[in-house]
Motif scaffolding. Structure first.
Motif, PDB file in Angstrom:
ATOM      1  N   ALA A   1       0.843  -1.260  -0.125  1.00  0.00           N
ATOM      2  CA  ALA A   1       0.054   0.080   0.046  1.00  0.00           C
ATOM      3  C   ALA A   1       0.858   1.280   0.006  1.00  0.00           C
ATOM      4  CB  ALA A   1      -0.741  -0.269   1.386  1.00  0.00           C
ATOM      5  N   GLU A   2       0.218   2.340  -0.756  1.00  0.00           N
ATOM      6  CA  GLU A   2       1.088   3.486  -0.733  1.00  0.00           C
ATOM      7  C   GLU A   2       0.736   4.184   0.783  1.00  0.00           C
ATOM      8  OE1 GLU A   2       3.249   4.556  -2.734  1.00  0.00           O
ATOM      9  OE2 GLU A   2       3.031   3.954  -4.877  1.00  0.00           O
ATOM     10  N   VAL A   3       1.946   4.498   1.008  1.00  0.00           N
ATOM     11  CA  VAL A   3       2.120   5.120   2.760  1.00  0.00           C
ATOM     12  C   VAL A   3       1.445   6.323   2.548  1.00  0.00           C
ATOM     13  CG1 VAL A   3       3.331   5.788   4.695  1.00  0.00           C
ATOM     14  CG2 VAL A   3       3.895   3.607   3.213  1.00  0.00           C
ATOM     15  N   ASP A   4       1.561   7.155   1.546  1.00  0.00           N
ATOM     16  CA  ASP A   4       0.984   8.636   1.333  1.00  0.00           C
ATOM     17  C   ASP A   4      -0.555   8.485   1.373  1.00  0.00           C
ATOM     18  OD1 ASP A   4       3.561   9.436   1.591  1.00  0.00           O
ATOM     19  OD2 ASP A   4       3.779   9.883  -0.693  1.00  0.00           O
ATOM     20  N   GLY A   5      -1.166   7.479   0.876  1.00  0.00           N
ATOM     21  CA  GLY A   5      -2.593   7.337   0.689  1.00  0.00           C
ATOM     22  C   GLY A   5      -3.282   6.865   2.072  1.00  0.00           C
TER      23      GLY A   5
ATOM     24  N   ARG B   1      -7.163   3.630   6.493  1.00  0.00           N
ATOM     25  CA  ARG B   1      -7.010   2.396   5.977  1.00  0.00           C
ATOM     26  C   ARG B   1      -5.611   2.430   5.304  1.00  0.00           C
ATOM     27  NH1 ARG B   1     -12.311   0.110   6.395  1.00  0.00           N
ATOM     28  NH2 ARG B   1     -13.633   1.462   7.154  1.00  0.00           N
ATOM     29  N   PRO B   2      -5.280   1.126   4.630  1.00  0.00           N
ATOM     30  CA  PRO B   2      -4.297   1.196   3.810  1.00  0.00           C
ATOM     31  C   PRO B   2      -4.630   1.939   2.325  1.00  0.00           C
ATOM     32  CG  PRO B   2      -4.629  -1.054   4.522  1.00  0.00           C
ATOM     33  CD  PRO B   2      -5.957  -0.108   5.164  1.00  0.00           C
ATOM     34  N   GLY B   3      -3.471   2.314   1.981  1.00  0.00           N
ATOM     35  CA  GLY B   3      -3.747   3.365   0.462  1.00  0.00           C
ATOM     36  C   GLY B   3      -3.967   2.524  -0.511  1.00  0.00           C
TER      37      GLY B   3
ATOM     38  N   LEU C   1       8.996   1.553   6.159  1.00  0.00           N
ATOM     39  CA  LEU C   1       8.473   1.532   7.634  1.00  0.00           C
ATOM     40  C   LEU C   1       6.924   1.641   7.895  1.00  0.00           C
ATOM     41  CD1 LEU C   1       9.685   1.728  10.619  1.00  0.00           C
ATOM     42  CD2 LEU C   1       9.130   4.150  10.345  1.00  0.00           C
ATOM     43  N   ASN C   2       6.390   0.722   8.267  1.00  0.00           N
ATOM     44  CA  ASN C   2       4.879   0.725   8.567  1.00  0.00           C
ATOM     45  C   ASN C   2       4.004   0.584   7.305  1.00  0.00           C
ATOM     46  OD1 ASN C   2       4.084   0.700  11.287  1.00  0.00           O
ATOM     47  ND2 ASN C   2       5.124   2.542  11.428  1.00  0.00           N
ATOM     48  N   ALA C   3       4.684   0.179   5.971  1.00  0.00           N
ATOM     49  CA  ALA C   3       3.847  -0.065   4.925  1.00  0.00           C
ATOM     50  C   ALA C   3       3.024  -1.279   5.059  1.00  0.00           C
ATOM     51  CB  ALA C   3       5.007   0.145   3.661  1.00  0.00           C
ATOM     52  N   VAL C   4       1.756  -1.460   4.770  1.00  0.00           N
ATOM     53  CA  VAL C   4       0.968  -2.528   4.590  1.00  0.00           C
ATOM     54  C   VAL C   4       1.337  -3.261   3.286  1.00  0.00           C
ATOM     55  CG1 VAL C   4      -1.428  -3.443   4.624  1.00  0.00           C
ATOM     56  CG2 VAL C   4      -0.740  -1.380   5.828  1.00  0.00           C
ATOM     57  N   HIS C   5       1.736  -4.416   3.499  1.00  0.00           N
ATOM     58  CA  HIS C   5       2.165  -5.369   2.513  1.00  0.00           C
ATOM     59  C   HIS C   5       1.891  -6.985   2.555  1.00  0.00           C
ATOM     60  CE1 HIS C   5       5.271  -5.499   5.353  1.00  0.00           C
ATOM     61  NE2 HIS C   5       5.718  -6.656   4.721  1.00  0.00           N
ATOM     62  N   GLN C   6       1.960  -7.534   1.311  1.00  0.00           N
ATOM     63  CA  GLN C   6       1.748  -8.858   1.396  1.00  0.00           C
ATOM     64  C   GLN C   6       2.685  -9.537   0.253  1.00  0.00           C
ATOM     65  OE1 GLN C   6      -1.985 -10.544  -0.240  1.00  0.00           O
ATOM     66  NE2 GLN C   6      -1.854 -12.381   1.475  1.00  0.00           N
ATOM     67  N   VAL C   7       3.492 -10.340   0.741  1.00  0.00           N
ATOM     68  CA  VAL C   7       4.246 -11.284  -0.407  1.00  0.00           C
ATOM     69  C   VAL C   7       3.489 -12.721  -0.665  1.00  0.00           C
ATOM     70  CG1 VAL C   7       6.761 -12.267  -0.864  1.00  0.00           C
ATOM     71  CG2 VAL C   7       6.221 -10.212   0.361  1.00  0.00           C
ATOM     72  N   ARG C   8       3.666 -13.367  -1.722  1.00  0.00           N
ATOM     73  CA  ARG C   8       3.178 -14.555  -2.076  1.00  0.00           C
ATOM     74  C   ARG C   8       3.999 -15.047  -3.313  1.00  0.00           C
ATOM     75  NH1 ARG C   8      -1.403 -15.985   0.091  1.00  0.00           N
ATOM     76  NH2 ARG C   8      -1.593 -17.532  -1.546  1.00  0.00           N
TER      77      ARG C   8
ATOM     78  N   THR D   1      -9.515  -3.327   5.750  1.00  0.00           N
ATOM     79  CA  THR D   1      -9.288  -3.531   7.443  1.00  0.00           C
ATOM     80  C   THR D   1      -8.769  -2.098   7.812  1.00  0.00           C
ATOM     81  OG1 THR D   1      -8.887  -5.719   7.637  1.00  0.00           O
ATOM     82  CG2 THR D   1      -8.375  -4.306   9.448  1.00  0.00           C
ATOM     83  N   PRO D   2      -9.404  -1.355   8.576  1.00  0.00           N
ATOM     84  CA  PRO D   2      -8.828  -0.153   9.179  1.00  0.00           C
ATOM     85  C   PRO D   2      -7.611  -0.260  10.075  1.00  0.00           C
ATOM     86  CG  PRO D   2     -11.150  -0.090   9.649  1.00  0.00           C
ATOM     87  CD  PRO D   2     -10.643  -1.387   9.232  1.00  0.00           C
ATOM     88  N   HIS D   3      -6.497   0.764  10.086  1.00  0.00           N
ATOM     89  CA  HIS D   3      -5.454   0.528  10.708  1.00  0.00           C
ATOM     90  C   HIS D   3      -5.601   0.171  12.280  1.00  0.00           C
ATOM     91  CE1 HIS D   3      -3.101   1.621   7.314  1.00  0.00           C
ATOM     92  NE2 HIS D   3      -3.500   2.698   7.421  1.00  0.00           N
TER      93      HIS D   3
END
Length: 211
Positions: free
Chosen positions: A114-118, A124-126, A143-150, A179-181
């Protein structure tokens, strides 16, 4: 009026004290929940990866090895992991208050971030940006960027070397990308920070006997 103002001031101070007490209790519970292994400081400077324990920690398709870590080896500034993901498996949607670097050793990693600026306005995640990284590629998670690796490959395993800063890691897990932070679930200590290498070696021996 002065009495009323005084009561308000007392109430404000009391509220702040309660908040501080709650924070201290939470911090205390974290310190008791996470402790270094008894022999963490006695680890040799050179280790053979083939002799180090791996485990899935209850996550199907994962094989995790902490090569150097805070709990296992008294590391203070960074941790190094070796992880293998079976086809179709991956990480949960999550974030953590540390930077993270992936080095793809085999297979191909598909990741969303997710773009942190958004994230600032919505709570919520940007907007998400995605990419793929093949073997001999590297990517980083801010730092604190919402992410997923698959690992989306149908037959090949994905093997990555992972480096994180500021251990021990505190992970916030999201049920979905919407999901909200403040609804993300804190996982601390993280599963591989709840057991020591010798305990894992014993479990590996038991698993081998069962096979």
């Amino acid at each position: 009026m002065p009495i009323s103002a005084g009561h308000g001031s007392i109430g404000l101070h009391w509220s702040r004290r309660c908040a501080l007490l709650a924070w201290l209790l939470a911090a205390s519970s974290y310190s008791h929940a996470w402790e270094e292994c008894a022999d963490a400081g006695a680890t040799p400077h050179v280790q053979k990866l083939g002799e180090m324990p791996q485990h899935n920690y209850g996550r199907p398709g994962l094989s995790h090895m902490t090569i150097w870590g805070a709990k296992h080896h008294s590391m203070k500034e960074l941790e190094v992991w070796l992880q293998t993901f079976a086809p179709g498996s991956g990480t949960p949607i999550h974030r953590h208050d540390c930077e993270e670097v992936f080095i793809v050793q085999a297979g191909e990693a598909a990741y969303l971030r997710a773009e942190v600026d958004g994230e600032k306005e919505s709570g919520r995640p940007g907007p998400r940006v995605g990419s793929r990284a093949a073997a001999n590629s590297t990517f980083r998670i801010p730092l604190n960027a919402v992410h997923q690796v698959r690992n989306l490959h149908p037959t090949e395993a994905l093997t990555v070397l992972v480096i994180i800063s500021k251990p021990p890691i505190r992970v916030y897990i999201y049920d979905t990308w919407d999901t909200p932070h403040d609804a993300a679930t804190l996982s601390f200590p993280y599963p591989w920070d709840t057991v020591c290498p010798e305990d894992l070696r014993t479990q590996e021996q038991l698993d081998t006997r069962e096979l």
